[in-house]
Structures are given as structure tokens and as C-alpha cells.
Design an enzyme around this catalytic site. Structure first.
Site, short mmCIF file in Angstrom:
data_model
loop_
_atom_site.label_atom_id
_atom_site.label_comp_id
_atom_site.label_asym_id
_atom_site.label_seq_id
_atom_site.Cartn_x
_atom_site.Cartn_y
_atom_site.Cartn_z
N HIS A 36 0.83 -1.13 0.00
CA HIS A 36 0.08 0.24 0.10
C HIS A 36 0.88 1.43 0.01
O HIS A 36 0.37 2.31 0.58
CB HIS A 36 -0.91 -0.09 1.20
CG HIS A 36 -2.08 -1.04 1.07
ND1 HIS A 36 -3.26 -0.61 0.47
CD2 HIS A 36 -2.18 -2.34 1.31
CE1 HIS A 36 -4.07 -1.59 0.37
NE2 HIS A 36 -3.52 -2.69 0.76
N LEU B 168 -2.16 -12.05 -6.27
CA LEU B 168 -1.23 -12.40 -6.84
C LEU B 168 -1.11 -11.68 -8.25
O LEU B 168 -0.43 -12.09 -9.41
CB LEU B 168 -0.90 -13.93 -7.21
CG LEU B 168 -0.81 -14.43 -5.81
CD1 LEU B 168 -0.53 -16.23 -6.09
CD2 LEU B 168 0.76 -14.17 -4.98
N SER C 249 -3.45 -11.59 -10.95
CA SER C 249 -4.08 -12.29 -12.07
C SER C 249 -4.47 -11.12 -13.10
O SER C 249 -4.38 -11.18 -14.29
CB SER C 249 -4.96 -13.05 -11.95
OG SER C 249 -5.92 -12.65 -11.20
N ASP D 268 1.59 -3.59 -9.44
CA ASP D 268 1.26 -4.80 -9.98
C ASP D 268 1.65 -5.11 -11.66
O ASP D 268 1.99 -5.89 -12.07
CB ASP D 268 -0.30 -5.32 -9.94
CG ASP D 268 -0.60 -5.33 -8.21
OD1 ASP D 268 0.22 -5.13 -7.40
OD2 ASP D 268 -1.78 -5.49 -7.99
N TYR E 82 -10.15 -1.32 0.02
CA TYR E 82 -8.90 -0.71 -0.28
C TYR E 82 -9.12 0.77 -0.82
O TYR E 82 -8.12 1.68 -0.37
CB TYR E 82 -8.81 -1.66 -1.86
CG TYR E 82 -7.50 -1.32 -2.51
CD1 TYR E 82 -6.36 -1.85 -2.20
CD2 TYR E 82 -7.26 -0.15 -3.29
CE1 TYR E 82 -5.30 -1.62 -3.10
CE2 TYR E 82 -6.22 0.14 -3.98
CZ TYR E 82 -5.13 -0.66 -3.62
OH TYR E 82 -3.98 -0.38 -4.49
#
Ligand code: GLA
Length: 385
Positions: A35, A127, A129, A174, A223
Site C-alpha cells: 500500500h 497475486l 492475475s 502490479d 481498498y
């Protein structure tokens, strides 16, 4: 069969021809720096050997006909018309969003294609995707029409798609690591300047991932809330982002912020100390000091649990079990957005079996959930294959 092979094979079956363009983008695991990306801070992930493959070929019109082989679903849209959200199927947002935002920088991009997507990143496990899908689609478009966009730009387009098409206000970690990952390396990314520092995964050290199977899908609200709290804190300190607040400045004004909003103060404390931990982790790795790295990972976990409040009991338990076996020979922490998902552990190869064992003997008994255990390899970012 690998996702690359599957995508090629299924393309043949679905479209009765051979694919001429094949790309692959990996998922990721974050070793430390959680974060911090949307606070313009530092992260240290690596790309993993699980990812999303796309096989396709040009069409002679402007239609994108996309088959998601894992979901057994088609989506179809035209690049010659305005690309809109298909609210029924979330996955289509990652594809449509990326194509739409690529068109923003490359307005002439109208080349249609048939394509098949196949992936093996565990879904809803934290993870990435979705980032691997976005980056794979971006690379596919770049190659399809020879577009003048870099891998970094592809990553940022992916993030934009996720922010504006899917509605999660994620940062850029990511997508950047899926695009820029380096084989056998962890990549420290400065999420403001986009500078990267690669450091080799220490010799003889295994990167383990344990999926708690607590799904973290429904937490976009949490989030986005964390993100807002960080923005409030940045405003309080009068800076662009929490990246700009030193630990000293934070300490000086901590009580003032607590009086204003205790939760916001805790969120800020996590981000500000986490940024520092990432920088220290780079130093620890440079010196081959795995004990120090492990200690930083432990502190990162505690900070996510107590200050950022994004862990769940099952995840805390997995971390405790792993830490028990690893001791000061490495470390363990939650990885990813939070509220479930996975833990990551670093430890000498000869500890892997003991970590696997303590978790398999205790986790299900205690939580009623069966974990998945992976030993992964730090991998190359997006490739044409
Ligand atoms: C998710 C987001 C990332 C990052 C992490 C937390 O994975 O997509 O941008 O914020 O959570 O570190």
C-alpha cells in the site's frame, strides 16, 4: 500444460487457424512495500512463474473477438466504435479498458484480432492475475499493430483500465512488475519516478507463497477507503503524497493527527514506516543480510495488521506458523492488497519442507480452510513467445 501451450491449442480449436502472435505476462508477489505504491512510495515485488498467455491473429476488420478459455466465455467489441463497459462480465473490463486507453495514446489503432486468453495465476489470491491480463493485452496490441508504446506505458495503461473501467483505485505496482520483472531478481520500484533497482534473489533462498484461500475479492471498498485515508493524511502534512513525509516529521505531528483522526494517523504510520522498510530491505539485500530482511518483513506484517488493519486472522496465523520455522533465517508476511489472499515467505531452501509441513499440519485444523503452497521463481516480465 502451460498457459502458453493451452492458449495456442485453444486458439486453433476456437478459430480454426494457427495463432500468429503469442504473448505472456506474469503475476507477481510483493516481498515488501505494501500500500505504498499509490502513495508515490517504494515497493519490492518480483514477477512469478504463473501468468496469463494470449494467442491470437489479425482479422481483416476492427473487431476484437476474445475467448477467455478459463471462463469459457466470449467477448466481442469493435475498435472502430467507442469502447464501453460490459457490466455483466468483470473480466471484459480488463481487456476493453486496456484497448480503450491504448487508443487514447494511439488513436489510429483499429486493427481487429481473434484472441484466446489462458492463465494459471490463482484468482482472487492477491497475486495479480488481473494485472497480468492487462499487461498481456497491452503487449498483444503493441505487437499486433506495431504501436510505439513501451512496456512501462503498457503497465500504466493497465492501471488506468483497472482504475477507470473496473473501478479499483489500485496503484501501479502490479502492472509495472508484470511488465518489467527480471528473471531471478527482486525489483525495487520507485512508484513516483518509476526508477527500478534490481537485486538478485539471494543464493539458496526460496520464495514461498501460501494461499490462505480467504478470498479477497469483495474488498475494493476497503481498498479505496485506505487510499482515501492516505490522501487525507497527505493533505494534513501539506504534501503531494505520504512519500514526502519523513519518519521524523511524522513523529513530530503524530499526536496532532491522532487527535484529528486516529485511524488516519495509523494508516499514515504504516505507509511512512513501510517506505523506510523497503529502502532498508534494499540495503539488507545488497549486504546479503537475510536476517535483517526477515526482520523487516516481520515488521511490515505487524504494521499491516495493527496500523493498516488489512490482515485477517487466518493470514496472521499462516505468518506465525512460517515465522516459527524460519526464525531469523528469513521472514514471512502477508503480501498484496489484504483481507485474505496470500503470505510470502523467504527462507533457505533447506527450510522449505519444514514450512510446508507446519502449515499443512495446522492451518486446516485451525481454520477449516486448506492452503495452497507454492515455491516460485522470480521471473521475466511480459514477453512475446
Ligand atoms: C493491490 C494493488 C496494488 C497495491 C497492493 C498493495 O495489489 O493492485 O496497486 O496497492 O494492492 O500493496
Amino acid at each position: 500444460m502451460s498457459p502458453q501451450e493451452l492458449a495456442k491449442q485453444i486458439f486453433k480449436e476456437k478459430f480454426n487457424r494457427t495463432s500468429t502472435l503469442n504473448v505472456y505476462a506474469p503475476g507477481r508477489v510483493n516481498i515488501i512495500g505494501e500500500h505504498t505504491d499509490y502513495n508515490d512510495g517504494f515497493v519490492m515485488p518480483c514477477a512469478i512463474n504463473y501468468g496469463t498467455a494470449i494467442s491470437g491473429a489479425k482479422r481483416d476488420d476492427s473487431i476484437f473477438k476474445v475467448y477467455a478459455s478459463d471462463l469459457k466465455q466470449f467477448d466481442e467489441f469493435s475498435l472502430a466504435e467507442e469502447i464501453t463497459v460490459n457490466p455483466k462480465e468483470k473480466w471484459t473490463g480488463y481487456v476493453r479498458g486496456v484497448v480503450k486507453f491504448i487508443q487514447e495514446s494511439c488513436p489510429d489503432f483499429k486493427q481487429g484480432a481473434d484472441l484466446v486468453i489462458s492463465g494459471n495465476v490463482p484468482l482472487s489470491a492477491g497475486l495479480s492475475s488481473s494485472a497480468s491480463l492487462e499487461v498481456a493485452i497491452g503487449k498483444f496490441c503493441q505487437q499486433l499493430a506495431n504501436l510505439p508504446i513501451s512496456n512501462t506505458e503498457i503497465a500504466l495503461v493497465g492501471q488506468k483500465a483497472e482504475n477507470q473501467f473496473v473501478g479499483c483505485q489500485c496503484g501501479n505496482m502490479d502492472q509495472l512488475i508484470s511488465a518489467l520483472g527480471q528473471k531471478d531478481h527482486l525489483l525495487m520500484i520507485d512508484c513516483r519516478s518509476l526508477d527500478t533497482i534490481p537485486t538478485p534473489v539471494p543464493h539458496n533462498i526460496a520464495v514461498m507463497i501460501v494461499n490462505s484461500h480467504v478470498k479477497h475479492d469483495l474488498v475494493a471498498g476497503e481498498y479505496n477507503e485506505r487510499r482515501q485515508q492516505c490522501e487525507i493524511a497527505a493533505k494534513f502534512f501539506g504534501v503531494k503524497a505520504l512519500r514526502d513525509v519523513s519518519i521524523e516529521t511524522f513523529k513530530q505531528r503524530e499526536n496532532e493527527l491522532i487527535a484529528l483522526d486516529e485511524k488516519v494517523a495509523k494508516r499514515a504510520r504504516h505507509v511512512i514506516t513501510e517506505n523506510q522498510r523497503v529502502l532498508e530491505a534494499v540495503e539488507a539485500l545488497k549486504q546479503g543480510d537475510i536476517t535483517r530482511l526477515g526482520k523487516l518483513m516481520g515488521e511490515s506484517h505487524d504494521s499491516m495488521r495493527d496500523d493498516f488493519e488489512i490482515t485477517v486472522p487466518q493470514i496472521d496465523y499462516l505468518v506465525e506458523l512460517a515465522q516459527l520455522v524460519i526464525g531469523n533465517k528469513g521472514g514471512a508476511r502477508m503480501t498484496g492488497g489484504g483481507f485474505g489472499g496470500c503470505i510470502v515467505a523467504l527462507a533457505p531452501l533447506d527450510k522449505v519442507e519444514a514450512v510446508r509441513q507446519i502449515i499443512s499440519e495446522n492451518y486446516e485444523k485451525q481454520t477449516g480452510l486448506k492452503e495452497d503452497f507454492y515455491v516460485c521463481t522470480a521471473s521475466q516480465g511480459v514477453v512475446v513467445c
